[in-house]
Design a protein around this motif. Structure first.
Motif, PDB file in Angstrom:
ATOM      1  N   ARG A  13       0.829  -1.210   0.000  1.00  0.00           N
ATOM      2  CA  ARG A  13       0.000   0.000   0.000  1.00  0.00           C
ATOM      3  C   ARG A  13       0.858   1.252   0.000  1.00  0.00           C
ATOM      4  NH1 ARG A  13      -4.033  -1.511   4.770  1.00  0.00           N
ATOM      5  NH2 ARG A  13      -1.989  -1.775   5.658  1.00  0.00           N
ATOM      6  N   GLU A  16       2.181   1.713  -3.502  1.00  0.00           N
ATOM      7  CA  GLU A  16       1.122   2.226  -4.373  1.00  0.00           C
ATOM      8  C   GLU A  16       0.908   3.726  -4.144  1.00  0.00           C
ATOM      9  OE1 GLU A  16      -3.652   1.689  -4.998  1.00  0.00           O
ATOM     10  OE2 GLU A  16      -2.509  -0.022  -4.270  1.00  0.00           O
ATOM     11  N   THR A  20       1.564   6.757  -6.842  1.00  0.00           N
ATOM     12  CA  THR A  20       0.496   7.706  -7.144  1.00  0.00           C
ATOM     13  C   THR A  20       1.003   9.134  -6.987  1.00  0.00           C
ATOM     14  OG1 THR A  20      -1.217   6.162  -6.447  1.00  0.00           O
ATOM     15  CG2 THR A  20      -1.819   8.482  -6.511  1.00  0.00           C
TER      16      THR A  20
END
Length: 69
Positions: A13, A16, A20
């Motif tokens: 996570r 990610e 982003t």
């Protein structure tokens, strides 16, 4: 084994979230709803002056909001 799985999930996570953020141009100064939807899971108001922001990565941040009449 469960702790390792949770740790791996947390690392994924964070990766990610990092990828982003790398796609965002730093000079952008206006509100980006798509970015917010991808990064933030929930925002809670606590006691009227404190916000609790939970990111998709699992990180929780508390922010005090000044209120003026």
């Amino acid at each position: 084994m469960q702790e390792k799985k949770q740790g791996d999930s947390y690392v994924e996570r964070l990766a990610e979230m990092d990828s982003t953020l790398k796609t965002v141009r730093p000079q952008v100064r206006e509100f980006d709803e798509d970015l917010i939807i991808r990064l933030i899971e929930t925002i809670r108001v606590n006691k009227g002056e404190k916000l609790e922001i939970q990111f998709e990565s699992g990180i929780v941040m508390e922010q005090t909001v000044d209120y003026y009449d």
